[in-house]
Design a protein around this motif. Structure first.
Motif, PDB file in Angstrom:
ATOM      1  N   THR A  92       0.809  -1.226   0.000  1.00 17.56           N
ATOM      2  CA  THR A  92       0.000   0.000   0.000  1.00 17.56           C
ATOM      3  C   THR A  92       0.842   1.277   0.000  1.00 17.56           C
ATOM      4  O   THR A  92       0.286   2.369  -0.062  1.00 17.56           O
ATOM      5  N   ASP A  93       2.162   1.164   0.036  1.00 17.71           N
ATOM      6  CA  ASP A  93       3.026   2.345   0.016  1.00 17.71           C
ATOM      7  C   ASP A  93       3.055   2.967  -1.379  1.00 17.71           C
ATOM      8  O   ASP A  93       2.819   2.303  -2.382  1.00 17.71           O
ATOM      9  N   THR A  94       3.391   4.256  -1.408  1.00 12.09           N
ATOM     10  CA  THR A  94       3.603   4.977  -2.656  1.00 12.09           C
ATOM     11  C   THR A  94       5.069   5.394  -2.699  1.00 12.09           C
ATOM     12  O   THR A  94       5.629   5.802  -1.686  1.00 12.09           O
ATOM     13  N   VAL A  95       5.686   5.289  -3.870  1.00  9.69           N
ATOM     14  CA  VAL A  95       7.092   5.632  -4.029  1.00  9.69           C
ATOM     15  C   VAL A  95       7.218   6.789  -4.997  1.00  9.69           C
ATOM     16  O   VAL A  95       6.563   6.812  -6.039  1.00  9.69           O
ATOM     17  N   THR A  96       8.074   7.756  -4.659  1.00 13.24           N
ATOM     18  CA  THR A  96       8.365   8.865  -5.563  1.00 13.24           C
ATOM     19  C   THR A  96       9.844   8.783  -5.939  1.00 13.24           C
ATOM     20  O   THR A  96      10.714   8.783  -5.071  1.00 13.24           O
ATOM     21  N   VAL A  97      10.076   8.690  -7.255  1.00  6.22           N
ATOM     22  CA  VAL A  97      11.438   8.617  -7.782  1.00  6.22           C
ATOM     23  C   VAL A  97      11.549   9.632  -8.907  1.00  6.22           C
ATOM     24  O   VAL A  97      10.776   9.585  -9.864  1.00  6.22           O
ATOM     25  N   GLY A  98      12.483  10.558  -8.777  1.00  8.50           N
ATOM     26  CA  GLY A  98      12.673  11.559  -9.828  1.00  8.50           C
ATOM     27  C   GLY A  98      11.428  12.371 -10.117  1.00  8.50           C
ATOM     28  O   GLY A  98      11.183  12.741 -11.255  1.00  8.50           O
ATOM     29  N   GLY A  99      10.621  12.635  -9.097  1.00  9.42           N
ATOM     30  CA  GLY A  99       9.412  13.434  -9.256  1.00  9.42           C
ATOM     31  C   GLY A  99       8.204  12.670  -9.769  1.00  9.42           C
ATOM     32  O   GLY A  99       7.131  13.241  -9.905  1.00  9.42           O
ATOM     33  N   LEU A 100       8.341  11.379 -10.050  1.00  4.34           N
ATOM     34  CA  LEU A 100       7.227  10.560 -10.529  1.00  4.34           C
ATOM     35  C   LEU A 100       6.752   9.632  -9.417  1.00  4.34           C
ATOM     36  O   LEU A 100       7.565   9.027  -8.706  1.00  4.34           O
ATOM     37  N   ASP A 101       5.432   9.512  -9.292  1.00  8.20           N
ATOM     38  CA  ASP A 101       4.850   8.640  -8.275  1.00  8.20           C
ATOM     39  C   ASP A 101       4.581   7.260  -8.847  1.00  8.20           C
ATOM     40  O   ASP A 101       4.110   7.119  -9.976  1.00  8.20           O
ATOM     41  N   TRP A 102       4.886   6.250  -8.035  1.00  7.20           N
ATOM     42  CA  TRP A 102       4.701   4.856  -8.398  1.00  7.20           C
ATOM     43  C   TRP A 102       3.946   4.161  -7.282  1.00  7.20           C
ATOM     44  O   TRP A 102       4.100   4.500  -6.114  1.00  7.20           O
ATOM     45  N   THR A 103       3.165   3.169  -7.642  1.00  2.00           N
ATOM     46  CA  THR A 103       2.457   2.347  -6.664  1.00  2.00           C
ATOM     47  C   THR A 103       3.234   1.056  -6.469  1.00  2.00           C
ATOM     48  O   THR A 103       3.654   0.422  -7.443  1.00  2.00           O
ATOM     49  N   VAL A 104       3.428   0.647  -5.230  1.00  2.16           N
ATOM     50  CA  VAL A 104       4.127  -0.602  -4.943  1.00  2.16           C
ATOM     51  C   VAL A 104       3.169  -1.763  -5.200  1.00  2.16           C
ATOM     52  O   VAL A 104       2.093  -1.836  -4.625  1.00  2.16           O
ATOM     53  N   MET A 105       3.587  -2.669  -6.094  1.00  2.00           N
ATOM     54  CA  MET A 105       2.765  -3.820  -6.464  1.00  2.00           C
ATOM     55  C   MET A 105       3.214  -5.097  -5.750  1.00  2.00           C
ATOM     56  O   MET A 105       2.417  -5.986  -5.492  1.00  2.00           O
ATOM     57  N   ARG A 106       4.515  -5.190  -5.464  1.00  7.07           N
ATOM     58  CA  ARG A 106       5.067  -6.395  -4.851  1.00  7.07           C
ATOM     59  C   ARG A 106       6.338  -6.004  -4.117  1.00  7.07           C
ATOM     60  O   ARG A 106       7.078  -5.125  -4.562  1.00  7.07           O
ATOM     61  N   VAL A 107       6.577  -6.656  -2.995  1.00 10.28           N
ATOM     62  CA  VAL A 107       7.771  -6.395  -2.188  1.00 10.28           C
ATOM     63  C   VAL A 107       8.521  -7.704  -1.983  1.00 10.28           C
ATOM     64  O   VAL A 107       7.936  -8.711  -1.607  1.00 10.28           O
ATOM     65  N   LYS A 108       9.801  -7.664  -2.246  1.00 12.39           N
ATOM     66  CA  LYS A 108      10.666  -8.807  -1.969  1.00 12.39           C
ATOM     67  C   LYS A 108      11.849  -8.261  -1.174  1.00 12.39           C
ATOM     68  O   LYS A 108      12.570  -7.380  -1.645  1.00 12.39           O
ATOM     69  N   THR A 109      12.014  -8.753   0.045  1.00 11.09           N
ATOM     70  CA  THR A 109      13.072  -8.257   0.913  1.00 11.09           C
ATOM     71  C   THR A 109      14.157  -9.309   1.048  1.00 11.09           C
ATOM     72  O   THR A 109      13.874 -10.461   1.367  1.00 11.09           O
ATOM     73  N   LEU A 110      15.381  -8.896   0.785  1.00 10.57           N
ATOM     74  CA  LEU A 110      16.522  -9.765   1.015  1.00 10.57           C
ATOM     75  C   LEU A 110      16.870  -9.623   2.495  1.00 10.57           C
ATOM     76  O   LEU A 110      17.323  -8.567   2.931  1.00 10.57           O
ATOM     77  N   SER A 111      16.579 -10.663   3.252  1.00 12.53           N
ATOM     78  CA  SER A 111      16.801 -10.593   4.701  1.00 12.53           C
ATOM     79  C   SER A 111      17.350 -11.911   5.224  1.00 12.53           C
ATOM     80  O   SER A 111      16.647 -12.678   5.867  1.00 12.53           O
ATOM     81  N   PRO A 112      18.626 -12.171   4.938  1.00 13.38           N
ATOM     82  CA  PRO A 112      19.211 -13.400   5.461  1.00 13.38           C
ATOM     83  C   PRO A 112      19.224 -13.365   6.984  1.00 13.38           C
ATOM     84  O   PRO A 112      19.562 -12.346   7.577  1.00 13.38           O
ATOM     85  N   ALA A 113      18.801 -14.431   7.577  1.00 11.08           N
ATOM     86  CA  ALA A 113      18.779 -14.558   9.040  1.00 11.08           C
ATOM     87  C   ALA A 113      17.961 -13.458   9.698  1.00 11.08           C
ATOM     88  O   ALA A 113      18.210 -13.087  10.830  1.00 11.08           O
ATOM     89  N   GLY A 114      17.001 -12.891   8.970  1.00  9.86           N
ATOM     90  CA  GLY A 114      16.109 -11.900   9.559  1.00  9.86           C
ATOM     91  C   GLY A 114      16.626 -10.481   9.548  1.00  9.86           C
ATOM     92  O   GLY A 114      15.959  -9.574  10.034  1.00  9.86           O
ATOM     93  N   ALA A 115      17.811 -10.240   9.008  1.00  8.22           N
ATOM     94  CA  ALA A 115      18.375  -8.887   8.957  1.00  8.22           C
ATOM     95  C   ALA A 115      18.141  -8.311   7.562  1.00  8.22           C
ATOM     96  O   ALA A 115      18.736  -8.766   6.591  1.00  8.22           O
TER      97      ALA A 115
END
Length: 142
Positions: A109-132
């Motif tokens: 549900t987050d919104t991202v702004t990059v270079g003045g353009l707004d984007w909707t987050v569609m999917r999140v993948k977090t690299l978190s080995p051992a929970g970090a």
């Protein structure tokens, strides 16, 4: 033959100080590279509020903005095909945003702004080995 060096087994950063230090350094390296070669981005999270079904409006929301560094990339044809095969909804204009780990994990549900353009987050993948958390890969759409 050379002996195989095995990393210690662990249940997470708290259970293994050596691995915790390693992942902390890895996260710091990722953040440094993104700061040097990426750009500042804004991730905005809106939460709370009360929805009025009569007006269709939500009032009393709280907005929090986070400003990690990141880099916006195109998906390769191979990546797009793999994602489609895995059942991920992806369109040709979607972008891959790599961003440094920050105070919280991004959510759809987050919104991202990059270079003045707004984007909707569609999917999140977090690299978190051992929970970090080390790095977030976001699929974003305009």
């Amino acid at each position: 033959p050379r002996p195989v060096r095995r990393l210690p087994q662990h249940s997470g950063p708290a259970g293994c100080p050596i691995m915790s230090q390693f992942y902390d350094r890895t996260a710091a390296t990722a953040a440094r590279l993104l700061a040097n070669f990426g750009q500042p981005i804004s991730i905005t999270r809106t939460s709370g509020g009360t929805y009025d079904p009569l007006t269709g409006e939500t009032t009393g929301q709280t907005t929090t903005t986070y400003t990690p560094d990141g880099v916006l990339l195109n998906y390769s044809a191979g990546e797009s095909g793999e994602l489609r095969a895995a059942g991920v909804d992806i369109v040709s204009t979607d972008k891959k945003l790599l961003c440094a780990a920050f105070e919280v994990d991004p959510v759809v549900t987050d919104t991202v702004t990059v270079g003045g353009l707004d984007w909707t987050v569609m999917r999140v993948k977090t690299l978190s080995p051992a929970g970090a958390a080390v790095l977030h890969e976001l699929q974003v759409r305009r």
